[in-house]
Design a protein around this motif. Structure first.
Motif, PDB file in Angstrom:
ATOM      1  N   GLY A  36       0.812  -1.207   0.000  1.00 20.67           N
ATOM      2  CA  GLY A  36       0.000   0.000   0.000  1.00 20.67           C
ATOM      3  C   GLY A  36       0.847   1.258   0.000  1.00 20.67           C
ATOM      4  N   ILE A  40       0.830   4.181  -2.888  1.00 21.09           N
ATOM      5  CA  ILE A  40       0.481   5.592  -2.642  1.00 21.09           C
ATOM      6  C   ILE A  40       1.571   6.501  -3.187  1.00 21.09           C
ATOM      7  N   VAL A  65      -5.550   2.196   2.092  1.00 17.87           N
ATOM      8  CA  VAL A  65      -4.909   2.791   0.907  1.00 17.87           C
ATOM      9  C   VAL A  65      -5.904   3.671   0.164  1.00 17.87           C
TER      10      VAL A  65
END
Length: 506
Positions: A36, A40, A65
């Motif tokens: 995650g 990002i 997320v």
């Protein structure tokens, strides 16, 4: 170069998605992340067109997320398609959508299903990007026009400090007995050509009109004064100019009227700025009207697309599942070994669940009952669904009432009422919700009323844009059909939200 980002801790899934993207979206660059946090970081840096997001991941799951991406101003406009084996669970799908996901697909999935979901999300994003770009252009235009106006105002104030002005005096017959020399710079006429030769009506180009007498004429006849009377002149073939005229009557020692004395200021610059501003504001209002129309059209296109997808789900997936269930049921009466019978029952249960979920998904996307039977039956069905799934007692008042508006606007009202019901479910802690439909004079009144905890109402009963995205969505939709929303609530006394729309679009 357009990009698609996939976030999944399973390398095999990433390889599969990469192959599908290469096959169907060759003009897109495929980006991947196995966690995650990495996903990002890539989304913030690369700003992909869409994010394909798995749910079950270590350290940071897909819900977190998704929430982080939607809370980041850089990535909040990127659509997120959640892909997970948990997709068969309605609770997990709801959790994903509440986290900000734009769509949900269950594993295992077919390539055609994934492609269809990606196409829909990309199509909606393209429309949203177009609307956002036009909004940004409008903001730039408004800012530019405001700056120009302020500059014009500043220029006018600077000129005012050294403004040209001329003084004048007329006798009891209205003939000029004096004008100051500055008049030549303003009007292009010499004082010798004016004094004792022309009257004030001629110089100020006042037209004779018995029904509409100017303030200057009234002051002259009433032997009174006047301030800041604006007149428009044509001077020696030049462009039009504007004067602000002020004056007062003068009397001799015997208190006998013998004329008017006054001053004229050149306000041409200010008037030109005002006229330019009015034209700019008119253009801005036209742009706003076009944007509102575009927003309505985009919403209708989105609803048409929802309806098309829902019909495809019903006609294709729904019928396939039903046919599979029928064929499976054909062997129900045959004697089967215990183990086979157990598997048979499990398969039957799964098929029943899939049929039910596909039907629910179809109704969530675009309720067929709305287009087949109308608004009120659709409201009734929605209340029954709320009562069945949420355990709330529901009441429909005015079931025999007919709401006769343009058919394409029916979906707007349905979505508005659905949003109000969702607010009751999320926030009210109520055990009873009423939906009342009535018609009075030229308006329909559709009220969603609950017996929940309520809240401290605003001074202005009309809903404002400060109420969050739910009320913003409702306000935008109501604006399209010339309606508005009124909310009445008090702590401990529940909430009443009333949608008011005209009975005709005239």
């Amino acid at each position: 170069m357009k990009k698609i980002l996939a976030i999944d801790d399973n390398e095999i899934n990433l390889v599969l998605l990469n192959q599908i993207i290469k096959l169907y979206y060759s003009d897109y660059v495929f980006l991947q992340a196995t966690s995650g946090k990495e996903g990002i970081d890539i989304a913030v840096k690369e700003k992909p067109e869409i994010v394909l997001l798995d749910i079950l991941m270590p350290e940071m799951d897909g819900y977190e997320v998704c929430a982080r991406l939607k809370n980041n101003t850089v990535t909040q406009h990127i659509p997120i398609l959640m892909i997970s084996a948990l997709g068969q669970n309605p609770i997990e799908r709801t959790k994903g959508l509440n986290a900000g996901a734009d769509a949900f697909i269950s594993k295992p999935f077919s390539q055609d299903e994934l492609r269809a979901q990606i196409d829909v999300v990309l199509r909606i994003k393209k429309a949203e990007d177009l609307l956002r770009k036009r909004n940004e252009s409008l903001e730039v235009l408004i800012k530019d026009q405001t700056t120009k106006y302020l500059q014009s105002e500043e220029r006018y104030l600077q000129i005012s400090e050294h403004a040209l002005e001329f003084y004048w005096e007329v006798d009891s017959k209205g003939i000029f007995s004096y004008v100051s020399p500055v008049i030549e710079k303003i009007l292009g006429q010499k004082p010798d050509d004016i004094i004792e030769k022309i009257d004030y009506k001629t110089l100020f180009q006042l037209k004779s009109d018995k029904e509409k007498v100017s303030a200057i004429e009234e002051s002259f006849h009433n032997q009174s004064g006047f301030n800041d009377y604006e007149i428009e002149l044509e001077a020696n073939g030049k462009d039009k100019l504007w004067l602000s005229v002020s004056g007062f009557s003068i009397f001799n020692k015997k208190d006998e009227f013998y004329g008017v004395r006054g001053v004229c200021y050149d306000i041409t610059t200010r008037k030109q700025a005002e006229i330019a501003l009015k034209k700019s504001l008119k253009k801005i209002k036209n742009y706003q009207k076009k944007l509102k129309k575009l927003n309505t059209e985009l919403t209708l296109v989105e609803e048409k697309e929802r309806r098309r997808i829902a019909e495809n789900l019903h006609d294709s997936l729904g019928q396939t599942l039903s046919l599979a269930f029928i064929k499976l049921s054909s062997i129900a009466n045959e004697e089967l070994p215990p183990q086979a019978e157990k598997v048979f029952n499990e398969i039957s249960g799964l098929l029943n669940k899939a049929i039910s979920e596909s039907r629910t998904l179809t109704y969530d996307l675009s309720p067929p009952i709305l287009y087949e039977l109308g608004l009120v039956p659709a409201f009734k069905w929605k209340l029954e669904e709320v009562e069945d799934k949420q355990g709330l007692k529901t009441v429909l008042i005015g079931e025999d009432q007919k709401i006769e508006i343009k058919k394409e606007y029916n979906i707007f009202l349905y979505r508005i009422v659905t949003e109000l019901l969702n607010n009751v479910i999320k926030h009210s802690q109520a055990d009873l919700v009423e939906l009342e439909i009535k018609k009075e004079k030229k308006y329909y009144y559709i009220t969603v009323r609950d017996n929940g905890v309520g809240f401290k109402k605003q001074l202005n009963k009309k809903a404002s844009l400060e109420g969050g995205f739910g009320l913003l969505s409702i306000t935008e939709r109501l604006d399209s059909i010339k309606g508005h929303l009124e909310i009445d609530s008090a702590i401990g006394k529940g909430t009443s939200a009333t949608v008011i729309i005209p009975t005709s679009e005239g």
